[in-house]
Design a protein around this motif. Sequence first.
Motif, PDB file in Angstrom:
ATOM      1  N   LEU A  98       0.822  -1.212   0.000  1.00  0.00           N
ATOM      2  CA  LEU A  98       0.000   0.000   0.000  1.00  0.00           C
ATOM      3  C   LEU A  98       0.853   1.259   0.000  1.00  0.00           C
ATOM      4  O   LEU A  98       0.416   2.338  -0.381  1.00  0.00           O
ATOM      5  N   ARG A 102      -2.412   9.185  -1.379  1.00  0.00           N
ATOM      6  CA  ARG A 102      -3.838   9.457  -1.573  1.00  0.00           C
ATOM      7  C   ARG A 102      -4.140  10.942  -1.428  1.00  0.00           C
ATOM      8  O   ARG A 102      -3.386  11.712  -0.838  1.00  0.00           O
ATOM      9  N   SER A 112       0.299  16.252   1.151  1.00  0.00           N
ATOM     10  CA  SER A 112       0.673  16.836  -0.139  1.00  0.00           C
ATOM     11  C   SER A 112      -0.239  16.329  -1.255  1.00  0.00           C
ATOM     12  O   SER A 112       0.161  16.250  -2.407  1.00  0.00           O
ATOM     13  N   LYS A 113      -1.469  15.945  -0.878  1.00  0.00           N
ATOM     14  CA  LYS A 113      -2.443  15.428  -1.837  1.00  0.00           C
ATOM     15  C   LYS A 113      -1.919  14.196  -2.574  1.00  0.00           C
ATOM     16  O   LYS A 113      -2.281  13.924  -3.713  1.00  0.00           O
ATOM     17  N   LYS A 171       1.100  13.835  -3.684  1.00  0.00           N
ATOM     18  CA  LYS A 171       2.110  14.167  -4.686  1.00  0.00           C
ATOM     19  C   LYS A 171       3.521  14.246  -4.118  1.00  0.00           C
ATOM     20  O   LYS A 171       4.486  14.433  -4.863  1.00  0.00           O
ATOM     21  N   GLY A 172       3.630  14.137  -2.796  1.00  0.00           N
ATOM     22  CA  GLY A 172       4.947  14.241  -2.175  1.00  0.00           C
ATOM     23  C   GLY A 172       5.497  12.889  -1.759  1.00  0.00           C
ATOM     24  O   GLY A 172       6.626  12.545  -2.069  1.00  0.00           O
ATOM     25  N   LYS A 218      -6.302   4.132   3.522  1.00  0.00           N
ATOM     26  CA  LYS A 218      -6.731   3.170   2.509  1.00  0.00           C
ATOM     27  C   LYS A 218      -8.005   3.635   1.811  1.00  0.00           C
ATOM     28  O   LYS A 218      -8.225   3.354   0.646  1.00  0.00           O
ATOM     29  N   GLU A 240      -7.265   7.917  -4.570  1.00  0.00           N
ATOM     30  CA  GLU A 240      -6.056   8.412  -5.222  1.00  0.00           C
ATOM     31  C   GLU A 240      -6.346   9.813  -5.746  1.00  0.00           C
ATOM     32  O   GLU A 240      -7.499  10.159  -5.993  1.00  0.00           O
ATOM     33  N   LEU A 291      -6.883  12.751 -11.601  1.00  0.00           N
ATOM     34  CA  LEU A 291      -5.859  12.799 -12.651  1.00  0.00           C
ATOM     35  C   LEU A 291      -5.466  14.227 -13.002  1.00  0.00           C
ATOM     36  O   LEU A 291      -4.333  14.499 -13.384  1.00  0.00           O
ATOM     37  N   GLU A 292      -6.382  15.160 -12.809  1.00  0.00           N
ATOM     38  CA  GLU A 292      -6.070  16.570 -13.086  1.00  0.00           C
ATOM     39  C   GLU A 292      -4.956  17.085 -12.181  1.00  0.00           C
ATOM     40  O   GLU A 292      -4.281  18.058 -12.507  1.00  0.00           O
ATOM     41  N   GLU A 293      -4.782  16.414 -11.022  1.00  0.00           N
ATOM     42  CA  GLU A 293      -3.752  16.872 -10.084  1.00  0.00           C
ATOM     43  C   GLU A 293      -2.346  16.799 -10.677  1.00  0.00           C
ATOM     44  O   GLU A 293      -1.430  17.440 -10.197  1.00  0.00           O
ATOM     45  N   LEU A 294      -2.185  15.969 -11.711  1.00  0.00           N
ATOM     46  CA  LEU A 294      -0.876  15.905 -12.374  1.00  0.00           C
ATOM     47  C   LEU A 294      -0.403  17.303 -12.773  1.00  0.00           C
ATOM     48  O   LEU A 294       0.774  17.611 -12.710  1.00  0.00           O
TER      49      LEU A 294
END
Lengths: 329, 459
Positions: A42, A97, A102-103, A105-106, A313, A317, A320-323
Motif C-alpha cells: 500500500l 492518496r 501533499s495530496k 504528490k509528495g 486506505k 487516489e 488525474l487533473e492533479e498531475l
Amino acid sequence: MAVKKPAAKSNVSAEELLGYYRDMLLIRRFEEKAGQLYGMGLIGGFCHLYIGQEAVVVGLEAAAKDGDKRITSYRDHGHMLACGMDPKGVMAELTGREGGYSKGKGGSMHMFSKEKHFYGGHGIVGAQVPLGAGLAFSDKYKGNDNVTFTYFGDGAANQGQVYETYNMAMLWDLPVVFVIENNKYAMGTSVQRATRSPSLWERGAAYGIKGEEVDGMDVLAVKAAGEKAVAHCRAGKGPYILEVMTYRYRGHSMSDPAKYRTRDEVQKMRSERDAIEHVRELLLQGKHASEDDLKNIDKEIKAVVNEAADFSKESPEPALEELWTDIYA
Amino acid sequence: MATEVLMPALSPTMEEGTLAKWLVKEGDTVASGDILAEIETDKATMEFEAVDEGVIGKILIEAGTEGVKVNTPIAVLVAEGEEVPAEGAKAETAPAPAALNDSEGKVAAPASAAPAPAAPKADTSPDWPEGTTMKTQTVREALRDAMAEEMRSSDEVFVMGEEVAEYQGAYKITQGLLDEFGARRVIDTPITEHGFAGIGVGAAFGGLRPIVEFMTFNFAMQAIDHIINSAAKTLYMSGGQMGCPIVFRGPNGAAARVGAQHSQCYAAWYAQIPGLKVVMPYSAADAKGLLKTAIRDPNPVIFLENEILYGRSFEVPALDDFTIPFGKAKIWREGSDVTIVSFGIGMTYALEAAERLAKDGISAEVIDLRTIRPMDTDAILASVMKTNRLITVEEGFPQGSVGNYITSVVMEQAFDYLDAPVINLAGKDVPMPYAANLEKLALVTTDEVVEAARKVTYR
C-alpha cells in the motif's frame, strides 16, 4: 553509546511525562503500521522508519514554543507527528492518496504543514540544513524570537553545505538549533567508517558555534538540552548544535537487509536503552501511572493509528487533473 | 481474533520471494518487533518482523518455498488460548491493497496535445502607453532601479550575494543599494554559493522575497541543487502549500576572454525545469520591467543577465511603476521573408543581421522571446505562418538548445507552413577557448545569421 549525564528529572510533571510517553508511543505504533502497509504494497517507493529515535523529536518539541519552526530529512514521520500534524494526513500521504498532506504528490519524504510550521521532508541529504538556516534568517529579519530546529543525520554531517551553513549562521547570529541525529549509521556506513572526527558536534567549534552531546534515548535529557539550546538562540547568541546519540532499530529504508550490524547490537539497544521503556519505568516507579493506565494509553494510540491506516486506505487516489496543478503558484 | 500474516513486499519492486527460513514455530508467542522469518528477494535476504503480538497458530508456507507472491498468507497469528480457525473459515486480513493500476493508461492529456485552438496570434499590445516620456539608461542602471523600486515598496524584498553591499556589486548592479537600504537588506555573503542559495530558498519558505545574486551563473552550478530540488519542486511536492518567491539573478553566458568555466549560457538548462520561470532580457526597458515582475512573482525565477549588455544604453519609459509580463515576446522588427527568434545578447546579432539583410532586399521579422519559460510560442507560430522560414539564435551549446525546443514546437504545430528546414544557430559544441581568435569562432556571429537567412530564403 556514550551516556554523559543522567536525566534531569526534577522539572517535569507527571502529566508532561505521560504526554511524552503518549507521543513516543504514537510514533512507534504509527511507524510499525507504516511498515506493515509497506509490506502489503500500500506504500511504495522509499519509506524510512523512525523506530528507536522517538525520544529525539519528542524531547525537542517539549522545548519548543508556538511559532518555532522545524525542518528535517526524508526520515520525517516522527517529526511530523511530534509537532502535532494529523496522523491521518501523514499516513494518507504515505499511501499516495488525496487526503495526504501533499495530496499524494509528495510521498513519505515530502510533506509540509504551514500551520504546524513544519517545512519538510527533504530528500537530498543535507539540503535541509541551509534551508533551515534560511527559515531562521526569515525570523531574525522579521524581528521575532522564533527558533528553527534543523534536523540532520550523522551522514548529512559530512556534506559540505552543512559547514557553509554553520559559517553563515554564526556570522549572522541566526536563531537555529542544529540537531544532529546520530543514529550511528549513514545507510550502511557506520560513523567510524565515514570520519576520523571523534565527535560531530565539536566540528562547530571551527565556526565558533557552541554545542553538546546528548543522550538521545532519554527524552528528559533531550528536553533539557533542547531548552538550553533554545534559550541560547532566543537570547540572540546565534546557533547551537546538539548531537543527539540515538539508534534506529529498523533498516535505513524498508529495503535494507541491515547486514552492516549484528542482530545482537540491535537487540541490546532495544532491551537496554529503549526510550519508551525508560519513560514507562519512570512512570511506574514514580507511581505516576498504573499498568492499567498505560494499557489504556496503548489502546488509545492503537485506535488512533488504526484510524489513520483506515483513512489512508479509504482516501481516493488523487484526481488525474492533479498531475497538472501546483507547478506554479 | 486470528490474523493472517502476509508475505511482505520488502522493496519497491518486489513481487515475489523465497520464504528462506522460519525463526518461530507453531505455538510460539511473539511480540511486535520479533523476527518471524527470513525472506529472500532477488537482491538480499531480509528479516521479517512481527507487527502484532500473539501466538503463531499455524504456519501456512513451509520454509524453503520459492516464488511466494507478495500478500500471500504465510502464517496465522492467534490470541493466547484461541483456536486456529478451521480451513475455509476466513481469518481476518487487512484489506487487499488498492488496485494501483486503476489509472494506468488514463493519464490526463497535456495541454499541448489538446485539439489545436484558433490560429496563434501574437500579443502585440504596447508595453507602455503611447506618448510615454522616455529616458536613456544602461541595462545596469535599469536593473538597479528595478530592485530599488521593489525594495522601497516591500520590506520583504532583500538582496544577498557576493560583494553586493560594500563593494557595490562585482558588476556594480547593486550600486547604491547598501546606502539606501542598509546592511539588514543588502547582505554580503561569503563565497559559498551552495550555502547561500539554500539559505535564500529557506528565507523564501519563511515568507520573505529574496533576490539572490550570483557573481555569474557559472558559479550557480554549485547551487543548482537548491535551485531545482529545493526551490522549483517544493510547491508541487507540498501539494500547493509551500511556495518559493525568489529571484536568482546574475550575468550568464560569455563575457570576453574569460575561458571555459566562466562563459556558459544556462538558458536551456533552466528552461527544462517545471516550477521555474526563466527570463533573459536584451534591452534596458525589458531588464527593468521583467525584473520587477520577477521580484513580485510568487515562484522561483531565474533571471539571466549578460555582462556585455550591462553597459549598453536603451530608451526606458520614465514611469513610476512599469512592468513587463512574463510569456510575452517582443517583435523588434516586422518582416515577411524569414523569422529570426532570439533572446538576450543573441538579439544583438539577430538585429544586426536583419539590418544587413534588408539592404539586400530580404525582410526579416525579429522576435525577442524575453522569457524562455513560459515561452510565447504563439508569437513564434504566428510569425512562421507568415514568413514560412525560421532561424533561432542563441549563445548556448547546440545539443538540447532552446532553439531545438522551438523547432519541435514549430514542427508539431506549423509543419505545413515551413518552406525550408529550420536552422538553429548556437554556440559551437566546444568548451569556450581563451585565445581571441578561437573565442570568436566559438560564438555565434552576425555573419552566420545572415548566411542562414540566405540559405532558408534560397537567396
